[in-house]
Motif scaffolding. Structure first.
Motif, mmCIF file in Angstrom:
data_model
loop_
_atom_site.group_PDB
_atom_site.id
_atom_site.type_symbol
_atom_site.label_atom_id
_atom_site.label_comp_id
_atom_site.label_asym_id
_atom_site.label_seq_id
_atom_site.Cartn_x
_atom_site.Cartn_y
_atom_site.Cartn_z
ATOM 1 N N THR A 62 -10.398 27.476 21.425
ATOM 2 C CA THR A 62 -10.882 28.317 20.334
ATOM 3 C C THR A 62 -10.849 27.510 19.048
ATOM 4 O O THR A 62 -9.812 26.942 18.688
ATOM 5 N N SER A 63 -11.972 27.445 18.369
ATOM 6 C CA SER A 63 -12.071 26.640 17.153
ATOM 7 C C SER A 63 -11.456 27.364 15.968
ATOM 8 O O SER A 63 -11.092 28.545 16.052
ATOM 9 N N THR A 110 -15.631 29.849 20.886
ATOM 10 C CA THR A 110 -14.711 29.841 22.017
ATOM 11 C C THR A 110 -15.408 29.205 23.207
ATOM 12 O O THR A 110 -16.574 29.511 23.492
ATOM 13 N N ALA A 111 -14.719 28.307 23.879
ATOM 14 C CA ALA A 111 -15.288 27.649 25.055
ATOM 15 C C ALA A 111 -14.239 27.586 26.158
ATOM 16 O O ALA A 111 -13.038 27.461 25.887
ATOM 17 N N THR A 112 -14.703 27.657 27.393
ATOM 18 C CA THR A 112 -13.846 27.444 28.554
ATOM 19 C C THR A 112 -14.408 26.265 29.329
ATOM 20 O O THR A 112 -15.597 26.255 29.680
ATOM 21 N N VAL A 113 -13.566 25.262 29.561
ATOM 22 C CA VAL A 113 -14.041 24.030 30.193
ATOM 23 C C VAL A 113 -13.081 23.593 31.292
ATOM 24 O O VAL A 113 -11.918 24.006 31.320
ATOM 25 N N HIS A 114 -13.582 22.762 32.192
ATOM 26 C CA HIS A 114 -12.722 22.149 33.199
ATOM 27 C C HIS A 114 -13.298 20.794 33.595
ATOM 28 O O HIS A 114 -14.422 20.450 33.227
ATOM 29 N N SER A 115 -12.533 20.020 34.333
ATOM 30 C CA SER A 115 -12.966 18.712 34.808
ATOM 31 C C SER A 115 -12.721 18.626 36.310
ATOM 32 O O SER A 115 -11.931 19.397 36.865
#
Length: 386
Positions: free
Chosen positions: A62-63, A18-23
């Motif tokens: 989430t993979s 699980t990852a949380t990302v932003h740009s």
């Protein structure tokens, strides 16, 4: 940018990520995933790569789930934009075995250099072997020099030639084995293990293949041969050797040194042999050219958004072993050939981490000094920091 990254247990002894990302601005990604590498470099990416649109608000990914053979693995967020795979810090690890509970390791303490998905692909100039990596397969992680995965050498090692100061060695390869050390090097330009890849610079006249990289007689050999090779729809007249430490080791500041036997054309340096460093986001993160053979001369540059200042050293640096080094510190890079200062650059110097590259390139525009076949030999590569 990665806000959080973790793995957790899934049914049937499998794991998921699980990852949380932003740009910093809205950008459309062709694919977003969590990539995984085994201790020997094997690809165990989580399933479930998906197209995504990132913005300033956090996006959760989430993979899919998968099982892993017993062992220790590194994992990181990766994304595809402009047909190029790129990776983001941090790089973490987990252990798979009898227990399905992953054991994360802390984020590397050195400042990571996330690559912004919104950064456009650069068009490098023909004078230097640089550019944003063009990946044809799964990406490679980029731990910093202080990451636990970065190889290091004893602090009692010798100091860099001609560069004053108190130093501790943080990386070295003496190439005394019988094959390339996969814990320190990749043998092509952003491609899967064993793949033939495009060159870093569109001006080059050779593709790069692991088959042209070897270690013997105490040296790394980067061999350039005439062999038409098609990669990505373009045919190159030659194929050559290249190694990079991307995903294995990268550094901010320090002394960088290599002892190299470059191909020669009479008394001039043949082809485009290079020893250089590059950041993850070219040219914003910078490019430090310790050596590049241009038109028969041994030259140095530093490329960034501020430009590409540099010069060429007087004297002959081919037809024998020579030591090429540079001291990179805040606001300046000073270049040393055979222990003597040959130049200094004080404008446009960046501070983002960079990884090491050595390649035996060839430029058709320098036909007067080109020689094929040609073997670029490397006795050692060493890095020191204060």
């Amino acid at each position: 940018m990665v806000d959080s990254l973790s793995v957790s247990a899934a049914p049937n002894g499998q794991l998921k990520a699980t990852a949380t990302v932003h740009s910093t601005r809205t950008v459309k990604l062709q694919a977003l995933t969590v990539a995984v590498r085994s201790a020997n470099g094997g690809n165990y990416d989580y399933p479930g790569a998906t197209a995504a649109t990132l913005g300033t608000q956090a996006t959760k990914y989430t993979s899919g789930s998968r099982a892993f053979p017993a062992g220790t693995y590194t994992y990181f967020v990766a994304y595809k934009v402009h047909d190029s795979w790129r990776s983001l810090a941090p790089v973490k690890s987990f252990t798979s075995g009898t227990s399905t509970t992953p054991t994360p390791t802390p984020t590397p303490t050195a400042t990571p250099t996330p690559t912004s998905p919104a950064t456009p692909t650069p068009t490098p100039t023909a004078s230097t072997p640089a550019g944003t990596p063009t990946q044809t397969a799964s990406p490679t992680p980029t731990p910093t020099a202080t990451s636990s995965t970065t190889p290091s050498a004893p602090s009692t090692a010798a100091a860099p030639v001609g560069i004053a100061g108190t130093w501790r060695q943080v990386f070295s390869d003496e190439f005394n084995g019988t094959g390339l050390d996969g814990s320190k090097w990749n043998s092509n330009w952003f491609g899967c293990s064993g793949c033939v890849t495009k060159p870093p610079n569109s001006a080059e006249a050779s593709a790069y293949s692991p088959s042209q990289v070897s270690v013997s007689d105490g040296s790394l050999h980067l061999n350039l041969i005439q062999q038409p090779t098609t990669v990505g729809g373009k045919t190159y007249p030659n194929v050559s050797g290249l190694v990079t430490s991307n995903g294995k080791a990268q550094f901010t500041y320090g002394a960088f040194e290599s002892r190299i036997y470059t191909p020669s054309s009479g008394t001039q340096m043949a082809n485009w042999p290079s020893f250089w460093l590059d950041g993850q986001n070219w040219p914003t993160d910078g490019e430090l050219d310790v050596l590049e053979g241009l038109g028969g001369s041994a030259c140095y540059h530093f490329h960034s958004t501020a430009g590409g200042p540099g010069g060429c050293a007087s004297g002959t640096y081919s037809g024998g072993w020579h030591t090429f080094g540079a001291e990179w510190k805040q606001g300046s890079v000073t270049y040393y050939y055979d222990g003597k200062q040959v130049g200094q650059i004080t404008s446009g110097i960046t501070s983002a981490p960079m990884y090491l590259i050595l390649n035996n390139a060839i430029n058709p525009d320098h036909s007067g000094t080109n020689v094929v076949p040609a073997d670029m030999k490397v006795d050692y590569v060493r890095v020191w920091q204060h």
